[in-house]
Design a protein around this motif. Structure first.
Motif, mmCIF file in Angstrom:
data_model
loop_
_atom_site.group_PDB
_atom_site.id
_atom_site.type_symbol
_atom_site.label_atom_id
_atom_site.label_comp_id
_atom_site.label_asym_id
_atom_site.label_seq_id
_atom_site.Cartn_x
_atom_site.Cartn_y
_atom_site.Cartn_z
ATOM 1 N N SER A 33 0.831 -1.202 0.000
ATOM 2 C CA SER A 33 0.000 0.000 0.000
ATOM 3 C C SER A 33 0.865 1.251 0.000
ATOM 4 C CB SER A 33 -0.916 -0.010 1.216
ATOM 5 O OG SER A 33 -1.620 1.190 1.322
ATOM 6 N N LYS A 34 1.904 1.270 0.821
ATOM 7 C CA LYS A 34 2.811 2.417 0.862
ATOM 8 C C LYS A 34 3.494 2.605 -0.485
ATOM 9 C CE LYS A 34 3.787 2.323 5.793
ATOM 10 N NZ LYS A 34 4.803 2.074 6.827
ATOM 11 N N GLU A 35 3.907 1.494 -1.100
ATOM 12 C CA GLU A 35 4.576 1.574 -2.402
ATOM 13 C C GLU A 35 3.636 2.134 -3.468
ATOM 14 O OE1 GLU A 35 6.456 -1.530 -5.636
ATOM 15 O OE2 GLU A 35 6.471 -2.083 -3.527
ATOM 16 N N LYS A 39 3.888 5.651 -5.728
ATOM 17 C CA LYS A 39 3.767 5.670 -7.184
ATOM 18 C C LYS A 39 2.640 6.590 -7.609
ATOM 19 C CE LYS A 39 5.585 1.094 -8.257
ATOM 20 N NZ LYS A 39 5.275 -0.227 -8.801
ATOM 21 N N HIS A 40 1.538 6.531 -6.907
ATOM 22 C CA HIS A 40 0.381 7.362 -7.249
ATOM 23 C C HIS A 40 0.710 8.839 -7.060
ATOM 24 C CE1 HIS A 40 -3.805 8.223 -7.991
ATOM 25 N NE2 HIS A 40 -3.881 8.911 -6.867
ATOM 26 N N GLN A 41 1.415 9.170 -5.990
ATOM 27 C CA GLN A 41 1.778 10.562 -5.746
ATOM 28 C C GLN A 41 2.744 11.069 -6.809
ATOM 29 O OE1 GLN A 41 3.217 10.570 -1.736
ATOM 30 N NE2 GLN A 41 1.179 10.662 -0.835
ATOM 31 N N ASN A 43 2.981 9.945 -9.870
ATOM 32 C CA ASN A 43 2.228 10.054 -11.122
ATOM 33 C C ASN A 43 1.380 11.317 -11.127
ATOM 34 O OD1 ASN A 43 3.280 7.711 -12.149
ATOM 35 N ND2 ASN A 43 1.528 6.442 -11.593
ATOM 36 N N GLU A 44 0.766 11.657 -10.008
ATOM 37 C CA GLU A 44 -0.028 12.879 -9.934
ATOM 38 C C GLU A 44 0.865 14.097 -10.110
ATOM 39 O OE1 GLU A 44 -2.213 13.016 -6.306
ATOM 40 O OE2 GLU A 44 -3.854 11.797 -7.090
ATOM 41 N N GLY A 45 2.036 14.084 -9.518
ATOM 42 C CA GLY A 45 2.966 15.199 -9.642
ATOM 43 C C GLY A 45 3.409 15.395 -11.074
ATOM 44 N N SER A 46 3.679 14.313 -11.796
ATOM 45 C CA SER A 46 4.105 14.443 -13.190
ATOM 46 C C SER A 46 2.954 14.894 -14.071
ATOM 47 C CB SER A 46 4.687 13.123 -13.696
ATOM 48 O OG SER A 46 3.705 12.114 -13.684
ATOM 49 N N GLU A 47 1.725 14.470 -13.762
ATOM 50 C CA GLU A 47 0.575 14.910 -14.543
ATOM 51 C C GLU A 47 0.335 16.400 -14.357
ATOM 52 O OE1 GLU A 47 -2.799 12.576 -13.521
ATOM 53 O OE2 GLU A 47 -1.945 10.723 -14.320
ATOM 54 N N ILE A 48 0.530 16.889 -13.154
ATOM 55 C CA ILE A 48 0.345 18.317 -12.899
ATOM 56 C C ILE A 48 1.384 19.114 -13.677
ATOM 57 C CG2 ILE A 48 0.527 20.109 -11.117
ATOM 58 C CD1 ILE A 48 -0.709 18.068 -9.167
ATOM 59 N N GLN A 49 2.615 18.657 -13.694
ATOM 60 C CA GLN A 49 3.652 19.360 -14.426
ATOM 61 C C GLN A 49 3.356 19.350 -15.918
ATOM 62 O OE1 GLN A 49 7.250 17.433 -13.273
ATOM 63 N NE2 GLN A 49 7.316 18.399 -11.256
ATOM 64 N N VAL A 50 2.882 18.242 -16.456
ATOM 65 C CA VAL A 50 2.561 18.158 -17.873
ATOM 66 C C VAL A 50 1.376 19.064 -18.193
ATOM 67 C CG1 VAL A 50 1.649 16.617 -19.662
ATOM 68 C CG2 VAL A 50 3.500 15.847 -18.177
ATOM 69 N N ASN A 51 0.380 19.102 -17.351
ATOM 70 C CA ASN A 51 -0.797 19.923 -17.597
ATOM 71 C C ASN A 51 -0.489 21.413 -17.511
ATOM 72 O OD1 ASN A 51 -2.396 17.680 -17.987
ATOM 73 N ND2 ASN A 51 -3.140 17.629 -15.880
ATOM 74 N N ASN A 52 0.544 21.791 -16.796
ATOM 75 C CA ASN A 52 0.903 23.198 -16.653
ATOM 76 C C ASN A 52 1.995 23.623 -17.632
ATOM 77 O OD1 ASN A 52 -0.942 23.641 -14.638
ATOM 78 N ND2 ASN A 52 0.497 23.159 -12.998
ATOM 79 N N SER A 53 2.255 22.821 -18.639
ATOM 80 C CA SER A 53 3.291 23.184 -19.598
ATOM 81 C C SER A 53 2.842 24.403 -20.403
ATOM 82 C CB SER A 53 3.594 22.007 -20.522
ATOM 83 O OG SER A 53 2.467 21.699 -21.284
ATOM 84 N N PRO A 54 3.775 25.248 -20.850
ATOM 85 C CA PRO A 54 3.417 26.502 -21.549
ATOM 86 C C PRO A 54 2.615 26.293 -22.824
ATOM 87 C CG PRO A 54 5.739 26.461 -20.942
ATOM 88 C CD PRO A 54 5.187 25.134 -20.622
ATOM 89 N N SER A 55 2.799 25.182 -23.509
ATOM 90 C CA SER A 55 2.078 24.982 -24.763
ATOM 91 C C SER A 55 0.588 24.775 -24.535
ATOM 92 C CB SER A 55 2.655 23.771 -25.513
ATOM 93 O OG SER A 55 2.490 22.609 -24.705
ATOM 94 N N GLU A 56 0.191 24.371 -23.353
ATOM 95 C CA GLU A 56 -1.216 24.114 -23.095
ATOM 96 C C GLU A 56 -1.897 25.267 -22.357
ATOM 97 O OE1 GLU A 56 -1.813 20.379 -21.172
ATOM 98 O OE2 GLU A 56 -0.639 19.283 -22.635
ATOM 99 N N LEU A 57 -1.153 26.281 -21.935
ATOM 100 C CA LEU A 57 -1.746 27.413 -21.257
ATOM 101 C C LEU A 57 -2.449 28.327 -22.254
ATOM 102 C CD1 LEU A 57 1.077 28.304 -18.711
ATOM 103 C CD2 LEU A 57 -1.067 27.144 -18.240
ATOM 104 N N PRO A 58 -3.544 28.938 -21.851
ATOM 105 C CA PRO A 58 -4.228 29.856 -22.796
ATOM 106 C C PRO A 58 -3.352 31.066 -23.097
ATOM 107 C CG PRO A 58 -5.242 29.913 -20.623
ATOM 108 C CD PRO A 58 -4.222 28.831 -20.589
ATOM 109 N N LYS A 59 -3.444 31.526 -24.330
ATOM 110 C CA LYS A 59 -2.641 32.679 -24.752
ATOM 111 C C LYS A 59 -3.317 33.962 -24.340
ATOM 112 C CE LYS A 59 -0.589 30.265 -28.612
ATOM 113 N NZ LYS A 59 -0.407 30.192 -30.039
ATOM 114 N N ILE A 60 -2.506 34.922 -23.884
ATOM 115 C CA ILE A 60 -3.031 36.222 -23.448
ATOM 116 C C ILE A 60 -2.998 37.148 -24.658
ATOM 117 C CG2 ILE A 60 -2.672 38.188 -21.917
ATOM 118 C CD1 ILE A 60 -1.312 36.246 -19.977
#
Length: 61
Positions: A33-35, A39-41, A43-60
Motif C-alpha cells: 500500500s505504501k509503495e 507511485k500514485h503521488q 504520477n499525480e505530480g508528473s501529470e500536474i507538471q505536464v498539464n501546466n506546460s506553456p504549450s497548453e496554457l491559454p494565450k493572453i
C-alpha cells in the motif's frame, strides 16, 4: 480431562499459527500500500507538471 487436552492444544496451536500468518500478510499489504501510494503521488505530480506546460496554457491577447 486427558481427552480434552490434545484437542485444546491443537486448536490453540492452529490459532497461534493463523495469527502469525495473518500478521505477516497484513504487514505485506501495508508495504504494498505504501509503495502504491508513492507511485500514485509521483504520477499525480508528473501529470500536474505536464498539464501546466506553456504549450497548453491559454494565450493572453
Amino acid at each position: 480431562m486427558k481427552r480434552l487436552l490434545l484437542p485444546i492444544a491443537l486448536i490453540a496451536f492452529a490459532i497461534i499459527c493463523l495469527s502469525i500468518v495473518h500478521i505477516d500478510n497484513v504487514n505485506k499489504l501495508d508495504a504494498q500500500s505504501k509503495e502504491l501510494r508513492k507511485k500514485h503521488q509521483t504520477n499525480e505530480g508528473s501529470e500536474i507538471q505536464v498539464n501546466n506546460s506553456p504549450s497548453e496554457l491559454p494565450k493572453i491577447k
